[in-house]
Structure formats: structure tokens, C-alpha cells
Enzyme design. Structure first.
Site, PDB file in Angstrom:
ATOM      1  N   HIS A 162       0.841  -1.204   0.000  1.00 12.51           N
ATOM      2  CA  HIS A 162       0.000   0.000   0.000  1.00 12.51           C
ATOM      3  C   HIS A 162       0.870   1.245   0.000  1.00 12.51           C
ATOM      4  O   HIS A 162       1.525   1.548   0.997  1.00 12.51           O
ATOM      5  CB  HIS A 162      -0.851   0.040   1.267  1.00 12.51           C
ATOM      6  CG  HIS A 162      -2.036  -0.867   1.241  1.00 12.51           C
ATOM      7  ND1 HIS A 162      -3.134  -0.652   2.020  1.00 12.51           N
ATOM      8  CD2 HIS A 162      -2.297  -1.989   0.547  1.00 12.51           C
ATOM      9  CE1 HIS A 162      -4.037  -1.597   1.800  1.00 12.51           C
ATOM     10  NE2 HIS A 162      -3.552  -2.428   0.916  1.00 12.51           N
ATOM     11  N   ARG A 171      -0.443  -0.805  -4.590  1.00 14.21           N
ATOM     12  CA  ARG A 171      -1.715  -0.105  -4.541  1.00 14.21           C
ATOM     13  C   ARG A 171      -1.435   1.352  -4.236  1.00 14.21           C
ATOM     14  O   ARG A 171      -0.634   1.646  -3.337  1.00 14.21           O
ATOM     15  CB  ARG A 171      -2.623  -0.701  -3.452  1.00 14.21           C
ATOM     16  CG  ARG A 171      -4.020  -0.145  -3.444  1.00 14.21           C
ATOM     17  CD  ARG A 171      -4.836  -0.571  -2.249  1.00 14.21           C
ATOM     18  NE  ARG A 171      -4.678   0.360  -1.136  1.00 14.21           N
ATOM     19  CZ  ARG A 171      -5.522   0.391  -0.099  1.00 14.21           C
ATOM     20  NH1 ARG A 171      -6.524  -0.473  -0.026  1.00 14.21           N
ATOM     21  NH2 ARG A 171      -5.340   1.271   0.873  1.00 14.21           N
ATOM     22  N   TYR A 222     -10.048   7.900   2.115  1.00 17.85           N
ATOM     23  CA  TYR A 222      -9.761   6.504   2.457  1.00 17.85           C
ATOM     24  C   TYR A 222      -8.355   6.116   2.007  1.00 17.85           C
ATOM     25  O   TYR A 222      -7.894   6.504   0.930  1.00 17.85           O
ATOM     26  CB  TYR A 222     -10.761   5.533   1.793  1.00 17.85           C
ATOM     27  CG  TYR A 222     -10.181   4.164   1.852  1.00 17.85           C
ATOM     28  CD1 TYR A 222      -9.535   3.592   0.746  1.00 17.85           C
ATOM     29  CD2 TYR A 222     -10.103   3.501   3.085  1.00 17.85           C
ATOM     30  CE1 TYR A 222      -8.888   2.376   0.857  1.00 17.85           C
ATOM     31  CE2 TYR A 222      -9.455   2.296   3.186  1.00 17.85           C
ATOM     32  CZ  TYR A 222      -8.844   1.735   2.084  1.00 17.85           C
ATOM     33  OH  TYR A 222      -8.197   0.555   2.205  1.00 17.85           O
ATOM     34  N   ASP A 226      -8.083   1.083  -4.835  1.00 16.07           N
ATOM     35  CA  ASP A 226      -9.229   0.588  -4.079  1.00 16.07           C
ATOM     36  C   ASP A 226     -10.299   1.679  -3.988  1.00 16.07           C
ATOM     37  O   ASP A 226     -10.069   2.730  -3.406  1.00 16.07           O
ATOM     38  CB  ASP A 226      -8.762   0.205  -2.653  1.00 16.07           C
ATOM     39  CG  ASP A 226      -9.820  -0.564  -1.868  1.00 16.07           C
ATOM     40  OD1 ASP A 226      -9.453  -1.167  -0.845  1.00 16.07           O
ATOM     41  OD2 ASP A 226     -10.982  -0.577  -2.310  1.00 16.07           O
ATOM     42  N   HIS A 235     -13.066   1.267  -2.522  1.00 14.23           N
ATOM     43  CA  HIS A 235     -13.601   1.070  -1.161  1.00 14.23           C
ATOM     44  C   HIS A 235     -15.107   1.309  -1.065  1.00 14.23           C
ATOM     45  O   HIS A 235     -15.575   1.977  -0.153  1.00 14.23           O
ATOM     46  CB  HIS A 235     -12.856   1.962  -0.163  1.00 14.23           C
ATOM     47  CG  HIS A 235     -12.595   1.261   1.144  1.00 14.23           C
ATOM     48  ND1 HIS A 235     -13.339   1.480   2.270  1.00 14.23           N
ATOM     49  CD2 HIS A 235     -11.692   0.334   1.481  1.00 14.23           C
ATOM     50  CE1 HIS A 235     -12.893   0.729   3.265  1.00 14.23           C
ATOM     51  NE2 HIS A 235     -11.891   0.021   2.804  1.00 14.23           N
ATOM     52  N   GLU A 283     -10.513  -1.988  -7.279  1.00 12.61           N
ATOM     53  CA  GLU A 283     -11.130  -2.829  -6.243  1.00 12.61           C
ATOM     54  C   GLU A 283     -12.351  -2.157  -5.618  1.00 12.61           C
ATOM     55  O   GLU A 283     -12.380  -0.952  -5.432  1.00 12.61           O
ATOM     56  CB  GLU A 283     -10.089  -3.081  -5.151  1.00 12.61           C
ATOM     57  CG  GLU A 283     -10.587  -3.792  -3.932  1.00 12.61           C
ATOM     58  CD  GLU A 283      -9.552  -3.839  -2.834  1.00 12.61           C
ATOM     59  OE1 GLU A 283      -8.364  -3.567  -3.109  1.00 12.61           O
ATOM     60  OE2 GLU A 283      -9.927  -4.113  -1.694  1.00 12.61           O
ATOM     61  N   GLU A 289     -13.473  -8.668  -0.265  1.00 13.04           N
ATOM     62  CA  GLU A 289     -12.913  -8.736   1.096  1.00 13.04           C
ATOM     63  C   GLU A 289     -14.003  -8.750   2.160  1.00 13.04           C
ATOM     64  O   GLU A 289     -13.775  -9.242   3.257  1.00 13.04           O
ATOM     65  CB  GLU A 289     -11.950  -7.592   1.343  1.00 13.04           C
ATOM     66  CG  GLU A 289     -12.570  -6.236   1.406  1.00 13.04           C
ATOM     67  CD  GLU A 289     -11.533  -5.144   1.622  1.00 13.04           C
ATOM     68  OE1 GLU A 289     -10.532  -5.092   0.877  1.00 13.04           O
ATOM     69  OE2 GLU A 289     -11.713  -4.352   2.557  1.00 13.04           O
ATOM     70  N   ARG A 318     -11.636 -11.532  -3.921  1.00 13.29           N
ATOM     71  CA  ARG A 318     -10.794 -11.115  -2.807  1.00 13.29           C
ATOM     72  C   ARG A 318     -11.132 -11.805  -1.484  1.00 13.29           C
ATOM     73  O   ARG A 318     -10.589 -11.433  -0.441  1.00 13.29           O
ATOM     74  CB  ARG A 318     -10.954  -9.607  -2.591  1.00 13.29           C
ATOM     75  CG  ARG A 318     -10.564  -8.764  -3.750  1.00 13.29           C
ATOM     76  CD  ARG A 318      -9.248  -8.049  -3.551  1.00 13.29           C
ATOM     77  NE  ARG A 318      -9.204  -7.124  -2.450  1.00 13.29           N
ATOM     78  CZ  ARG A 318      -8.158  -7.049  -1.635  1.00 13.29           C
ATOM     79  NH1 ARG A 318      -7.134  -7.876  -1.799  1.00 13.29           N
ATOM     80  NH2 ARG A 318      -8.131  -6.174  -0.651  1.00 13.29           N
ATOM     81  N   HIS A 366      -7.491 -10.608   0.196  1.00 10.36           N
ATOM     82  CA  HIS A 366      -7.335  -9.457   1.080  1.00 10.36           C
ATOM     83  C   HIS A 366      -6.252  -9.786   2.108  1.00 10.36           C
ATOM     84  O   HIS A 366      -6.140 -10.934   2.555  1.00 10.36           O
ATOM     85  CB  HIS A 366      -8.677  -9.234   1.764  1.00 10.36           C
ATOM     86  CG  HIS A 366      -8.747  -8.106   2.714  1.00 10.36           C
ATOM     87  ND1 HIS A 366      -9.544  -8.159   3.836  1.00 10.36           N
ATOM     88  CD2 HIS A 366      -8.157  -6.890   2.731  1.00 10.36           C
ATOM     89  CE1 HIS A 366      -9.443  -7.018   4.499  1.00 10.36           C
ATOM     90  NE2 HIS A 366      -8.636  -6.237   3.844  1.00 10.36           N
ATOM     91  N   ASP A 394      -5.423  -5.959   9.600  1.00 10.23           N
ATOM     92  CA  ASP A 394      -6.391  -6.515  10.549  1.00 10.23           C
ATOM     93  C   ASP A 394      -6.647  -7.997  10.307  1.00 10.23           C
ATOM     94  O   ASP A 394      -7.437  -8.617  11.016  1.00 10.23           O
ATOM     95  CB  ASP A 394      -7.708  -5.731  10.545  1.00 10.23           C
ATOM     96  CG  ASP A 394      -8.205  -5.382   9.151  1.00 10.23           C
ATOM     97  OD1 ASP A 394      -7.578  -4.518   8.514  1.00 10.23           O
ATOM     98  OD2 ASP A 394      -9.192  -5.972   8.711  1.00 10.23           O
ATOM     99  N   GLU A 418      -2.527  -9.587  -1.223  1.00  8.51           N
ATOM    100  CA  GLU A 418      -2.292  -8.299  -0.554  1.00  8.51           C
ATOM    101  C   GLU A 418      -1.384  -8.530   0.651  1.00  8.51           C
ATOM    102  O   GLU A 418      -1.537  -9.511   1.387  1.00  8.51           O
ATOM    103  CB  GLU A 418      -3.614  -7.695  -0.086  1.00  8.51           C
ATOM    104  CG  GLU A 418      -3.457  -6.374   0.634  1.00  8.51           C
ATOM    105  CD  GLU A 418      -4.783  -5.745   0.990  1.00  8.51           C
ATOM    106  OE1 GLU A 418      -5.823  -6.345   0.719  1.00  8.51           O
ATOM    107  OE2 GLU A 418      -4.768  -4.626   1.550  1.00  8.51           O
ATOM    108  N   TRP A 427     -17.950   4.000   4.024  1.00 12.18           N
ATOM    109  CA  TRP A 427     -16.543   4.398   4.339  1.00 12.18           C
ATOM    110  C   TRP A 427     -15.586   3.585   3.495  1.00 12.18           C
ATOM    111  O   TRP A 427     -15.789   2.389   3.268  1.00 12.18           O
ATOM    112  CB  TRP A 427     -16.240   4.139   5.812  1.00 12.18           C
ATOM    113  CG  TRP A 427     -14.785   4.316   6.082  1.00 12.18           C
ATOM    114  CD1 TRP A 427     -14.082   5.488   6.140  1.00 12.18           C
ATOM    115  CD2 TRP A 427     -13.832   3.280   6.275  1.00 12.18           C
ATOM    116  NE1 TRP A 427     -12.774   5.247   6.363  1.00 12.18           N
ATOM    117  CE2 TRP A 427     -12.567   3.906   6.452  1.00 12.18           C
ATOM    118  CE3 TRP A 427     -13.898   1.894   6.303  1.00 12.18           C
ATOM    119  CZ2 TRP A 427     -11.385   3.189   6.680  1.00 12.18           C
ATOM    120  CZ3 TRP A 427     -12.743   1.164   6.514  1.00 12.18           C
ATOM    121  CH2 TRP A 427     -11.516   1.831   6.705  1.00 12.18           C
TER     122      TRP A 427
END
Ligand SMILES: O=C(O)[C@@H](O)[C@@H](O)[C@H](O)[C@H](O)CO
Ligand SMILES: [Mg+2]
Length: 426
Positions: free
Chosen positions: A146, A171, A183, A234, A236, A260, A286, A307, A336, A340, A363, A426
Site C-alpha cells: 500500500h 496499490r 480513504y 481501491d 472502497h 477494487e 474482502e 478477494r 485481502h 487486521d 495483498e 466508508w
């Protein structure tokens, strides 16, 4: 009479020696471990009567304790006394047996059990997961990182730093003029953790500004780095189908590897409009947790990459089914891999990625040193690729004593509102 080689009685500390396990491997304990080495992770540890144990990831960013309760109150009691070798039957018990099927909480709990049982099977047979799945289809797994920045210049520099680190796929996300926290624009170089407060941080979003700005970023990236780097972006979930089609079309000159989450995919049919207007490759998944969330997207070839993840989609047992279905329609995997998703998921994913014939990309948002210390692992990064280890199972462990030093710290993901105050994606 000494035990025959491979007999269950010849168990060694790491579980090896149980080749061709003839006798049951009974589950004696299933414990949930919550730890927060900089961010929260939920891990399930399943122990057996022959000393072999396995671990699985159950982390659901911002909703961790829902999965903890689901596991502790409704899943772990079912596991005690079951034969750990019976992975498929356990999966079906937890999926069909709950009556209330699907959803991120249920499927993450099932995933944690599933991955822990695959880990046990690998240890019991002395085999790394990629061998159990069918062996390596590739020696190393291409990843993307990223790169982000507050503006185009910062993002262009960040992409250059990832290229210098050997990444072949990056990305790119950039701030949008007039918007404070767009984002994907994290604070800091390699780690981007969006769950940044105990209550949701409010952000403001304006798609119209975004749509005119993003093509400028990729124009600059191609002008600066040429055609070689694989560039990803992305969306998002923030665009309507028409806006997604517009962005996909405007990005065609820059040859993206993928765009994405261009538009929310609860309505899979929404992608028909996007697909009609652009050849920019599309990636989704994801937030999906079963094959039913992506069946139409795949069989109508509305996407190019799926994903879904081991932790999000019910473990290796279900992700294999999604990948095999995707292969029928020429759709490739692009799991993904944000911070997290714990090192347990990443470790299992690298084995899956090494095996899966219709592999696309993985990713790879690096975990912090504190996280890596809690979850020692044998996968390795090198020049834009991850290489799976050959330790039995998925090759990731948890240091329970160290994990205990990081208590749960409630964190939620941000929310977004449009400039008129409308609550948005979001
Ligand atoms: O593609 C990605 O990595 C993002 O969509 C994620 O970082 C996502 O925002 C987080 O996983 C949410 O917890
Ligand atoms: Mg994403």
C-alpha cells in the site's frame, strides 16, 4: 513391542510422527485468545489428547468481541471430544448446525476452527498446508503493498519507495483536494490501521472531487515509473455503479492491475453496468463471507479477481470451494491481506496462494514488529514476493505469554458522510 512407525503412540512434541493417523485425535480444549499488540487480534487455539495443537484467526476489525462471544458461548463447547481429523464434518456441523447461516461473525468463527484443524492435520502428518492442498503451483507468491500520500506528489514518492523495496505491484491511494482524510491515506509508512478510535471517526467524502482527481494520480505514476509496475486502486465501496463505470473507463489508459470494490457488491447485478463500460480489471470480495456472496459475480464474469479470505470466508475448507468455482470462469484469486488479518491468516494464505492454480495476487500490508513477535511465523518476504515455509501446518504460532501483555483495546472503523451529511460508505 515398540510402536510401529507412524503409530499414533509415537507422537513427538511438534506432533510429527502421526503419519497416516490411524487413531482419533480428540479435541480436549478450545480457547479464545484476545491480544492487542498495536491492534486487536482474536485467535482460537485447539488442543488435542495427543499434544498436537492448532491455531486459527477469528479477527473481525471493529467487531472482535462479537466473534469472541460466538466462539466461547456457541462453538467451543461443541468441539470438545470431537475428532480433530474430521475437518469437513466439523465445518458442516458449524455451518448447517447453527441454522442461522452466513454473516461475518459466524463465518469468522467457523474459519478459526477450520484453520486450527488444518494446522493440526498438517502437524499430525508432518506436512505443510500447501502439501495437504495438493502441493506448490509456484515457489513464491506475488504480493502488493500500500503506497499512499496526502497528495499526488507524496503518493508518487511512496510508490517509488515500494519499487525500491522490490515490490512489482503497488496499490496507490491519495488524498483528495478539499477532503481531510480520504480513504487509504494512512499515517506512517508501512502500516495503515483504519480502526483508529474507540468510537467511529467521522470523515467527509465527495465522490465528484475524487473522480476528477484519481486519473491525475495514475497519469503521474505512469509518467514517472513507466508501464512496468502493476498498479492497483481501491474504490472502497464508495461509488454508484455509474460512477464506478466512469472511473474504470477514465483509468483504462493507465493499465491498472485492478480497480477494487468499485461499488458496493451486495447487489451483484450492479457490476453488470460497470462491466459494460470498462475493461479495467475489477476485484471484489474482502467483505464477502461465503460463495453465495460472489456466485453471480463469478459465473457472469463480472469480476476478474475474487478477494475473499481464509479468515473472512469460513477457512481453507470454504475458500478452496470459492477458488475452484472461480477457476471455472477464469476468475483469479486476490486475497485481502490488510493488517487486521492476523499473521495466522497471512501464514495460511501464503500456503493457499502457493497451491491455488488460478492465483492472481496476495495483498501484503506488513504487520508491526510487536505483532510479528506475538505471532512467530516461517513465511518470508523477498523482493515483492512472499515465500511459504515448510514447517508442518501453516507455520504460524502464538506466544501466549507475550499476547497476554497486550489487553483488548476497543477500536472501531471510521464512518463517512457526504458533504450534505448523508451517511455513506466508508
Ligand atoms: O483492501 C484493503 O486493504 C482495505 O479495503 C482494507 O484495508 C480495509 O479497509 C480494512 O481491512 C478494514 O478493516
Ligand atoms: Mg479493499
Amino acid at each position: 513391542m515398540p510402536a510401529a512407525d507412524g503409530d499414533a503412540r509415537t507422537v513427538r512434541a511438534d506432533g510429527s510422527g502421526l503419519v497416516g493417523v490411524a487413531s482419533p485425535l480428540l479435541i480436549t480444549a478450545a480457547r479464545v485468545i484476545v491480544t492487542c499488540p498495536g491492534r486487536n487480534f482474536v485467535t482460537l487455539k485447539i488442543e488435542t489428547d495427543q499434544g498436537v495443537y492448532g491455531i486459527g484467526d477469528a479477527t473481525l476489525n471493529g467487531r472482535e468481541m462479537a466473534v469472541v462471544a460466538y466462539l466461547n458461548d456457541h462453538v467451543c463447547p461443541l468441539l470438545i471430544g470431537r475428532d480433530a481429523r474430521r475437518i469437513e464434518d466439523t465445518w458442516q456441523l458449524l455451518y448447517r448446525g447453527s441454522y442461522w447461516r452466513r454473516g461475518p461473525v459466524t463465518m469468522r468463527a467457523i474459519a478459526a476452527v477450520d484453520v486450527a484443524l488444518w494446522d493440526i492435520k498438517g502437524k499430525a502428518l508432518g506436512a505443510p498446508l500447501h502439501e495437504l492442498l495438493g502441493g506448490r503451483s509456484r515457489d513464491r507468491v506475488m504480493v502488493y503493498g500500500h503506497a499512499n500520500g496526502a497528495d499526488i506528489e507524496e503518493t508518487v514518492d511512496a510508490v517509488g519507495r515500494y519499487i525500491d523495496l522490490g515490490y512489482q505491484a503497488i496499490r496507490a491511494q491519495t488524498g483528495v483536494p478539499g477532503l481531510t482524510n480520504a480513504y487509504g491515506v494512512g499515517r506512517g509508512e508501512m502500516h495503515y490501521e483504519p480502526a483508529d478510535a474507540s468510537l467511529p471517526t467521522e470523515t467527509v467524502w465527495d465522490t465528484r472531487r475524487y473522480l476528477t482527481h484519481v486519473p491525475k494520480l495514475f497519469q503521474r505514476l505512469r509518467d514517472t515509473y513507466g508501464p512496468e509496475p502493476r498498479l492497483l486502486h481501491d474504490g472502497h465501496h464508495r461509488m454508484t455503479p455509474q460512477e464506478a463505470a466512469r472511473l474504470g473507463k477514465s483509468l483504462e489508459p493507465y493499465d491498472l492491475f485492478w480497480l477494487e470494490d468499485a461499488t458496493p457488491a451486495e447487489n451483484q447485478e450492479a457490476f453488470r453496468l460497470v462491466r459494460q463500460h470498462t475493461t479495467t480489471p475489477l476485484a471484489v470480495g474482502e467483505v464477502f463471507n461465503t460463495i453465495w456472496d460472489c456466485k453471480d459475480l463469478i459465473q457472469e464474469q463480472l469480476i476478474d479477481y475474487i478477494r475473499t479470505t481464509i479468515v473472512g470466508a469460513g477457512g481453507l475448507t470454504h475458500l478452496r470451494r470459492i477458488a475452484d468455482f472461480a477457476a471455472v470462469w477464469g476468475v483469479r484469486t486476490g486475497c485481502h491481506g490488510a493488517t487486521d488479518l492476523s499473521p495466522v491468516t497471512l501464514g495460511a494464505a501464503v500456503h493457499f496462494d502457493a497451491w491455488v492454480p488460478n492465483f492472481g495476487i496476495q495483498e501484503y500490508m506488513r504487520h508491526t514488529e510487536a505483532t510479528d513477535a506475538v505471532f512467530p511465523h516461517d513465511y518470508r518476504f523477498g523482493a515483492g514476493f512472499l515465500i511459504p515455509g515448510d514447517r508442518p501446518g501453516h507455520g504460524v504460532d502464538i506466544d501466549e505469554a507475550l499476547a497476554a501483555r497486550y489487553p483488548y483495546d476497543p477500536r472501531q472503523l471510521p464512518i463517512a458522510r457526504l458533504t450534505d451529511g448523508t451517511l455513506w460508505n466508508w
